[in-house]
Write a protein that holds these residues in place. Structure first.
Motif, PDB file in Angstrom:
ATOM      1  N   PHE A 218       0.842  -1.205   0.000  1.00 42.93           N
ATOM      2  CA  PHE A 218       0.000   0.000   0.000  1.00 42.93           C
ATOM      3  C   PHE A 218       0.875   1.253   0.000  1.00 42.93           C
ATOM      4  O   PHE A 218       0.548   2.252  -0.656  1.00 42.93           O
ATOM      5  CB  PHE A 218      -0.953  -0.011   1.200  1.00 42.93           C
ATOM      6  CG  PHE A 218      -1.979   1.094   1.166  1.00 42.93           C
ATOM      7  CD1 PHE A 218      -2.725   1.342   0.028  1.00 42.93           C
ATOM      8  CD2 PHE A 218      -2.198   1.887   2.280  1.00 42.93           C
ATOM      9  CE1 PHE A 218      -3.681   2.362  -0.009  1.00 42.93           C
ATOM     10  CE2 PHE A 218      -3.152   2.915   2.264  1.00 42.93           C
ATOM     11  CZ  PHE A 218      -3.885   3.150   1.118  1.00 42.93           C
TER      12      PHE A 218
ATOM     13  N   ALA B 279       1.901   1.629  -3.485  1.00 41.35           N
ATOM     14  CA  ALA B 279       0.773   2.058  -4.319  1.00 41.35           C
ATOM     15  C   ALA B 279       0.522   3.548  -4.216  1.00 41.35           C
ATOM     16  O   ALA B 279       0.046   4.171  -5.174  1.00 41.35           O
ATOM     17  CB  ALA B 279      -0.492   1.299  -3.913  1.00 41.35           C
ATOM     18  N   THR B 280       0.840   4.140  -3.057  1.00 43.25           N
ATOM     19  CA  THR B 280       0.424   5.521  -2.815  1.00 43.25           C
ATOM     20  C   THR B 280       1.585   6.506  -2.660  1.00 43.25           C
ATOM     21  O   THR B 280       1.361   7.709  -2.708  1.00 43.25           O
ATOM     22  CB  THR B 280      -0.454   5.594  -1.538  1.00 43.25           C
ATOM     23  OG1 THR B 280       0.268   5.041  -0.438  1.00 43.25           O
ATOM     24  CG2 THR B 280      -1.751   4.832  -1.737  1.00 43.25           C
ATOM     25  N   TYR B 281       2.808   6.008  -2.460  1.00 47.92           N
ATOM     26  CA  TYR B 281       3.927   6.953  -2.336  1.00 47.92           C
ATOM     27  C   TYR B 281       4.146   7.625  -3.686  1.00 47.92           C
ATOM     28  O   TYR B 281       4.376   6.957  -4.701  1.00 47.92           O
ATOM     29  CB  TYR B 281       5.206   6.216  -1.907  1.00 47.92           C
ATOM     30  CG  TYR B 281       6.394   7.142  -1.713  1.00 47.92           C
ATOM     31  CD1 TYR B 281       6.396   8.062  -0.690  1.00 47.92           C
ATOM     32  CD2 TYR B 281       7.482   7.100  -2.576  1.00 47.92           C
ATOM     33  CE1 TYR B 281       7.469   8.931  -0.512  1.00 47.92           C
ATOM     34  CE2 TYR B 281       8.559   7.952  -2.405  1.00 47.92           C
ATOM     35  CZ  TYR B 281       8.555   8.867  -1.380  1.00 47.92           C
ATOM     36  OH  TYR B 281       9.613   9.731  -1.202  1.00 47.92           O
TER      37      TYR B 281
ATOM     38  N   GLY C  31       2.470   6.083  -6.567  1.00 48.01           N
ATOM     39  CA  GLY C  31       2.791   4.751  -7.067  1.00 48.01           C
ATOM     40  C   GLY C  31       4.234   4.556  -7.480  1.00 48.01           C
ATOM     41  O   GLY C  31       4.724   5.237  -8.367  1.00 48.01           O
TER      42      GLY C  31
ATOM     43  N   LYS D 225      -3.269  -7.160  -4.089  1.00 46.00           N
ATOM     44  CA  LYS D 225      -4.133  -6.544  -3.078  1.00 46.00           C
ATOM     45  C   LYS D 225      -3.256  -5.994  -1.962  1.00 46.00           C
ATOM     46  O   LYS D 225      -2.428  -6.719  -1.403  1.00 46.00           O
ATOM     47  CB  LYS D 225      -5.101  -7.563  -2.493  1.00 46.00           C
ATOM     48  CG  LYS D 225      -6.357  -7.760  -3.300  1.00 46.00           C
ATOM     49  CD  LYS D 225      -7.397  -8.484  -2.444  1.00 46.00           C
ATOM     50  CE  LYS D 225      -8.660  -8.750  -3.220  1.00 46.00           C
ATOM     51  NZ  LYS D 225      -9.660  -9.445  -2.376  1.00 46.00           N
ATOM     52  N   THR D 226      -3.442  -4.730  -1.650  1.00 54.81           N
ATOM     53  CA  THR D 226      -2.681  -4.103  -0.567  1.00 54.81           C
ATOM     54  C   THR D 226      -3.675  -3.368   0.314  1.00 54.81           C
ATOM     55  O   THR D 226      -4.730  -2.966  -0.160  1.00 54.81           O
ATOM     56  CB  THR D 226      -1.652  -3.091  -1.109  1.00 54.81           C
ATOM     57  OG1 THR D 226      -2.350  -1.924  -1.581  1.00 54.81           O
ATOM     58  CG2 THR D 226      -0.829  -3.683  -2.251  1.00 54.81           C
ATOM     59  N   ALA D 227      -3.356  -3.199   1.582  1.00 56.11           N
ATOM     60  CA  ALA D 227      -4.317  -2.533   2.466  1.00 56.11           C
ATOM     61  C   ALA D 227      -3.762  -2.328   3.864  1.00 56.11           C
ATOM     62  O   ALA D 227      -2.772  -2.943   4.263  1.00 56.11           O
ATOM     63  CB  ALA D 227      -5.600  -3.350   2.573  1.00 56.11           C
ATOM     64  N   ILE D 228      -4.425  -1.458   4.587  1.00 60.75           N
ATOM     65  CA  ILE D 228      -4.272  -1.365   6.035  1.00 60.75           C
ATOM     66  C   ILE D 228      -5.670  -1.533   6.662  1.00 60.75           C
ATOM     67  O   ILE D 228      -6.674  -1.454   5.963  1.00 60.75           O
ATOM     68  CB  ILE D 228      -3.639  -0.027   6.493  1.00 60.75           C
ATOM     69  CG1 ILE D 228      -4.439   1.174   5.968  1.00 60.75           C
ATOM     70  CG2 ILE D 228      -2.187   0.057   6.044  1.00 60.75           C
ATOM     71  CD1 ILE D 228      -3.967   2.515   6.528  1.00 60.75           C
TER      72      ILE D 228
ATOM     73  N   ILE E 106      -8.890   0.127   3.924  1.00 54.18           N
ATOM     74  CA  ILE E 106      -8.224   1.190   3.164  1.00 54.18           C
ATOM     75  C   ILE E 106      -7.098   0.534   2.374  1.00 54.18           C
ATOM     76  O   ILE E 106      -6.172  -0.020   2.973  1.00 54.18           O
ATOM     77  CB  ILE E 106      -7.630   2.256   4.114  1.00 54.18           C
ATOM     78  CG1 ILE E 106      -8.602   2.605   5.253  1.00 54.18           C
ATOM     79  CG2 ILE E 106      -7.170   3.476   3.343  1.00 54.18           C
ATOM     80  CD1 ILE E 106      -9.908   3.174   4.815  1.00 54.18           C
ATOM     81  N   GLY E 107      -7.157   0.597   1.064  1.00 57.76           N
ATOM     82  CA  GLY E 107      -6.122  -0.093   0.299  1.00 57.76           C
ATOM     83  C   GLY E 107      -6.174   0.231  -1.180  1.00 57.76           C
ATOM     84  O   GLY E 107      -6.835   1.182  -1.607  1.00 57.76           O
ATOM     85  N   ALA E 108      -5.457  -0.578  -1.943  1.00 59.04           N
ATOM     86  CA  ALA E 108      -5.370  -0.352  -3.386  1.00 59.04           C
ATOM     87  C   ALA E 108      -4.991  -1.654  -4.067  1.00 59.04           C
ATOM     88  O   ALA E 108      -4.456  -2.564  -3.437  1.00 59.04           O
ATOM     89  CB  ALA E 108      -4.316   0.713  -3.699  1.00 59.04           C
ATOM     90  N   PHE E 109      -5.273  -1.744  -5.372  1.00 57.07           N
ATOM     91  CA  PHE E 109      -4.721  -2.808  -6.189  1.00 57.07           C
ATOM     92  C   PHE E 109      -3.411  -2.294  -6.778  1.00 57.07           C
ATOM     93  O   PHE E 109      -3.394  -1.258  -7.437  1.00 57.07           O
ATOM     94  CB  PHE E 109      -5.685  -3.190  -7.322  1.00 57.07           C
ATOM     95  CG  PHE E 109      -6.891  -3.943  -6.851  1.00 57.07           C
ATOM     96  CD1 PHE E 109      -6.826  -5.312  -6.631  1.00 57.07           C
ATOM     97  CD2 PHE E 109      -8.094  -3.298  -6.619  1.00 57.07           C
ATOM     98  CE1 PHE E 109      -7.934  -6.025  -6.194  1.00 57.07           C
ATOM     99  CE2 PHE E 109      -9.204  -3.990  -6.182  1.00 57.07           C
ATOM    100  CZ  PHE E 109      -9.128  -5.362  -5.966  1.00 57.07           C
TER     101      PHE E 109
END
Lengths: 362, 362
Positions: free
Chosen positions: B113, B116-118, B121, B142-145, B154-157
């Motif tokens: 995650f 994915a978000t830093y 991406g 699949k990523t998440a917290i 809360i996450g992202a592919f």
């Protein structure tokens, strides 16, 4: 009403621009998967437009919840984002429900990032109510929050399903924010649309006087430029980076002064002057075109000088910018008005000199 | 060494499985954009494998930073995630640098995650060191917290560029975690691979004794099933949801007991029993196949009963699950061993009865 499309295959979406499009329920209904939405807005916009949007949605049997955030860039952080998640979870929102961002760039960026990451992604709609968000941040799917060490450092690409840019919301916009939005309008002229730059030079007084016809034209031409760039390069591997003209300098100003002290558009304005100055110093932008650039930004009432943080501090803050690639600072510079290009490995001494030349005297 | 591929067009990536693949620098180098990585691991895994990975990377001139998280599901939250962002920003990591997740599912989900978000991406590599992460969570993006109101909310592919499943790391795995991983192995048999289920029944003692050949086979067959499902349905609009067999019940157990009290695999095991029980009650799964399911989970040393939270509390927690669609709870049930299907609108009274039948006596 003006209509544009951001062409991204099966994720393409319309932008509707005009007076009163805020509650175009036909367009909203077409974008929903199920008749349930959460509207994310802030405490300045909510008293102005939230009731109208909710009433319109309820009249077509769409269930609405709302989450009201505190206003301002200073709140564009995880804590505020989490209030959106709290609201969505408490309301049992699932993956088929839609998030609507009603407000300026901060609301759009945060609601968009919440939509990108809630249950790994739910649909969202942008209803931008500031000039800056109507011409720039609501289009293209960039979403983010700030980190104490850098602006927009945590985020995602997540395209909206619809953008509704209601020009009548600009009547309630403070003067300072109108001008901040015009910085991004001028940017499109500078990077790729010299005819639009000419048009802005001719019409800047009409824009400052908020003539609806002029604002509609400026928003449409800005969004048309943005939509074409995003269609060509959704995730900023190439041409999309040109949209960052002035932004690396600008981010340094925002971070150096503390987020929220300078408006984003103000920082970008001073940053574009720095980029133009550096372009001129390096022999790429003529003195005449540099002067035109500074003059138009000045006539708009935007800052043409940055705060005196010292060039070393600017460079340090710029090193944290997302446009840094493999340790190399990349800057968007101008070969001419309407002709921008990305440069890496520029001499630091020249960057520093341009910064010093474009900062307020001490 | 065994090799599989997750087929996702230009985002396809290899899975290497075998003894000692942890420091396969040839594969890692092929996956990097620039020779700079940040390794995210935890305080249990770091003393075991971090030095070996760093030494291998440095021997081929890859610059390494590391971020060491506290161990455990209880730390899978924003605060811990932010320590990754702090490390990346302090180290001036840019979009071309790569994040490596070295550890179990929690490390992989959080590092993924973060990647994915830093800066919206960056690339990442999965080096799973637990059975559960090797057979399931490291593959598929699949990523998440967690959020206090729900797991993985809360996450992202975000797909990795490489997965290295080193079976020799399983020698240091606590028994309880080995068994938790076997829950997901059994799951693949139950949802779509009856021959694999038979194989596990025959070989469960070899797996529990950690015979390398048996573990390698179980991991390869699990990953092959997972890779095929992910290739068909990356973002879980259809068939991928079958991977959630037992997970909706299991998430209720994890959330109801407090994250970290039950291991994920333990909760999934009890959840699979509940799903099988409900399938049997509804007349879909035969008594014989239900008994085989419970027997294999029991022989593995996994819980075949859930904690006594009360059916009402289960249903309340399940309503928060991501598999809820437009307000309708969807559950993966079994028509047979190796034949799973998604059902919505099941009678709540039957779900409650299955839960009650599969909970510990008070």
């Amino acid at each position: 009403m003006r209509k544009l499309t951001v062409a991204l295959g099966d994720r393409s979406y319309p932008i509707l621009i005009g007076e009163g499009v805020l509650d175009r329920t036909d367009a909203i209904l077409a974008a929903l998967k199920t008749p349930r939405v959460a509207i994310v807005t802030n405490d300045v916009v909510a008293p102005l437009y939230l009731g109208r949007l909710e009433a319109a949605l309820r009249s077509v049997d769409v269930a609405c919840d709302s989450v009201i955030l505190p206003d301002g860039e200073a709140h564009k952080n995880w804590q505020t984002l989490n209030t959106i998640f709290d609201g969505l979870l408490a309301g049992h929102f699932d993956r088929s429900t839609t998030l609507i961002a009603l407000g300026g760039g901060v609301v759009g960026d945060m609601a968009g990032f919440a939509a990108a990451t809630y249950q790994r992604g739910i649909p969202f709609i942008q209803i931008p109510t500031t000039l800056l968000s109507q011409v720039d941040s609501s289009v293209g799917g960039k979403t983010a929050i700030n980190h104490p060490l850098g602006k927009n450092m945590i985020g995602a690409f997540h395209q909206p399903r619809l953008v509704l840019a209601d020009t009548s919301t600009l009547t309630t916009l403070p003067d300072r924010e109108l001008k901040a939005g015009l910085a991004e309008v001028i940017k499109y002229g500078l990077i790729r649309d010299p005819a639009f730059f000419d048009w802005i030079e001719t019409n800047i007084e009409r824009l400052l006087a908020r003539e609806p016809q002029a604002l509609g034209e400026a928003i449409e031409r800005s969004c048309a430029n943005k939509a074409r760039i995003v269609s060509e390069d959704e995730t900023e591997r190439g041409v999309r980076a040109l949209l960052n003209l002035g932004h690396t300098f600008g981010h340094a100003i925002e971070a150096g002064m503390g987020f929220g002290v300078w408006l984003h558009g103000e920082a970008v304005a001073a940053g574009m002057v720095m980029a133009a100055c550096l372009s001129n110093r390096l022999g790429w932008l003529s003195a005449r075109q540099y002067e035109r650039t500074v003059a138009l930004i000045g006539r708009t009432g935007l800052p043409v000088r940055g705060p005196k943080l010292g060039a070393a501090r600017y460079l340090e803050l710029m090193a944290h910018d997302k446009k840094v690639d493999a340790g190399r600072l990349r800057l968007v510079l101008l070969r001419d008005i309407g002709d921008a290009e990305i440069f890496a490995d520029l001499p630091a001494v020249e960057i520093a000199a341009a910064i010093d030349a474009c900062c307020e005297p001490s």
